[in-house]
Design a protein around this motif. Structure first.
Motif, PDB file in Angstrom:
ATOM      1  N   PHE A   1      98.368  48.586  53.931  1.00  0.00           N
ATOM      2  CA  PHE A   1      99.790  48.885  53.855  1.00  0.00           C
ATOM      3  C   PHE A   1     100.584  47.722  54.438  1.00  0.00           C
ATOM      4  O   PHE A   1     100.061  46.895  55.191  1.00  0.00           O
TER       5      PHE A   1
ATOM      6  N   ARG B   1     102.195  50.980  50.370  1.00  0.00           N
ATOM      7  CA  ARG B   1     100.842  50.655  49.930  1.00  0.00           C
ATOM      8  C   ARG B   1     100.824  49.307  49.218  1.00  0.00           C
ATOM      9  O   ARG B   1     101.729  48.989  48.441  1.00  0.00           O
TER      10      ARG B   1
ATOM     11  N   ASP C   1      92.377  51.328  54.041  1.00  0.00           N
ATOM     12  CA  ASP C   1      93.496  51.242  53.103  1.00  0.00           C
ATOM     13  C   ASP C   1      94.544  50.278  53.657  1.00  0.00           C
ATOM     14  O   ASP C   1      94.782  50.229  54.870  1.00  0.00           O
TER      15      ASP C   1
ATOM     16  N   ASP D   1      95.491  50.702  43.933  1.00  0.00           N
ATOM     17  CA  ASP D   1      95.840  50.248  45.271  1.00  0.00           C
ATOM     18  C   ASP D   1      94.672  49.455  45.859  1.00  0.00           C
ATOM     19  O   ASP D   1      93.510  49.686  45.509  1.00  0.00           O
TER      20      ASP D   1
END
Length: 275
Positions: free
Chosen positions: A214, A225, A212, A261
């Motif tokens: 960020f 995010r 993920d 995202d």
């Protein structure tokens, strides 16, 4: 105009650049019709949040209601229902034309905090709903460029600007493993870019994993995010699809999550598919 089942109520909707949504419904005579917006609860959880809008006469058989920028909608999916009278039975609404033109260039505007986004869309069963995001700070992904060796992302901050010691962080989902990168920050202190190589990500993820993405705008600031929210697309996952890149025995690809995202997926080829 969309083909509409005449036995079901339906409404047009138009979104303004500031987020206001105007609904125009064609209805049989009713005393005090209302629209009810319900935050869709998670599976097994009770309903907790609703907003009511009065439908006012707007000529002929039309009724209109405006969802103003306040109250701000909680992040999630909002189902839209018609009540023929206050406290009456709920009827899901079919969508008529949806005018979302004001949202198309949303990524080109500067958004203040909180970043509140609303996108009307059609559910899988053909009814009207609203996808809402509410972020204190948001990093809007723009270009995602991939090569055989790496990925470069260009993005822009909304709700804040860069200060001292910013960092882009890739976090391997479900673990404490992270990779920190130095972003290239432009003179406007909002636009930034970064490049990450595939090989290190594939090695650290092992057989499979999801990274993920960020950004931290300044030392001590919360992680924000990176995603794509500021346009007219409610669900990007099945629309913006990037091809996988072979890295050793693995495949790596960027993708948008169900919340729009940006993430990176590491997988192993499926022998049954010949990939």
């Amino acid at each position: 105009m969309n083909a509409i089942n005449s036995s079901e109520p339906w409404t047009d909707c138009t979104v303004a650049a500031d987020g206001r949504i105007t609904f125009v419904a064609r209805l049989p005579p009713a005393a005090r019709p209302q629209l009810l917006l319900r935050l869709r609860p998670k599976k097994g959880q009770p309903e907790t949040t609703c907003h009511l809008l009065d439908l006012e006469p707007a000529g002929d058989d039309r009724r209109s209601a405006v969802l103003h920028t306040r109250p701000v909608l909680t992040e999630g999916r909002w189902d839209v229902f018609l009540l023929q009278e206050p406290g009456g039975e709920r009827h899901k609404l079919r969508p008529g034309p949806r005018d979302l033109r004001a949202l198309v260039d949303g990524h080109a505007r500067d958004w203040s905090s909180p970043v509140a986004v609303r996108v009307p869309y059609v559910t899988k069963d053909g009814h009207l709903a609203i996808r809402a995001w509410l972020r204190t700070v948001h990093a809007e992904a723009d270009r995602v460029r991939t090569t055989a060796q790496s990925m470069t992302v260009t993005a822009r901050l909304h709700g804040t600007s860069f200060s001292d010691r910013p960092v882009v962080r890739l976090r391997l989902r479900g673990t404490s493993t992270v990779r920190d990168l130095d972003p290239q920050v432009e003179n406007d202190r909002r636009t930034f870019s970064f490049t990450t190589g595939w090989a290190e990500l594939a090695d650290q993820a092992g057989d499979s994993g999801v990274w993920d993405l960020f950004v931290r705008p300044a030392a001590g600031a919360p992680l924000t995010r990176i995603g794509r929210l500021l346009d007219d697309v409610a669900d990007r996952k099945e629309i913006f699809v990037y091809p996988p890149v072979p890295v050793g025995t693995a495949l790596v690809r960027p993708y948008y999550t169900v919340d729009n995202d940006l993430s990176l997926e590491v997988t192993q080829p499926d022998p049954a598919r010949g990939t």
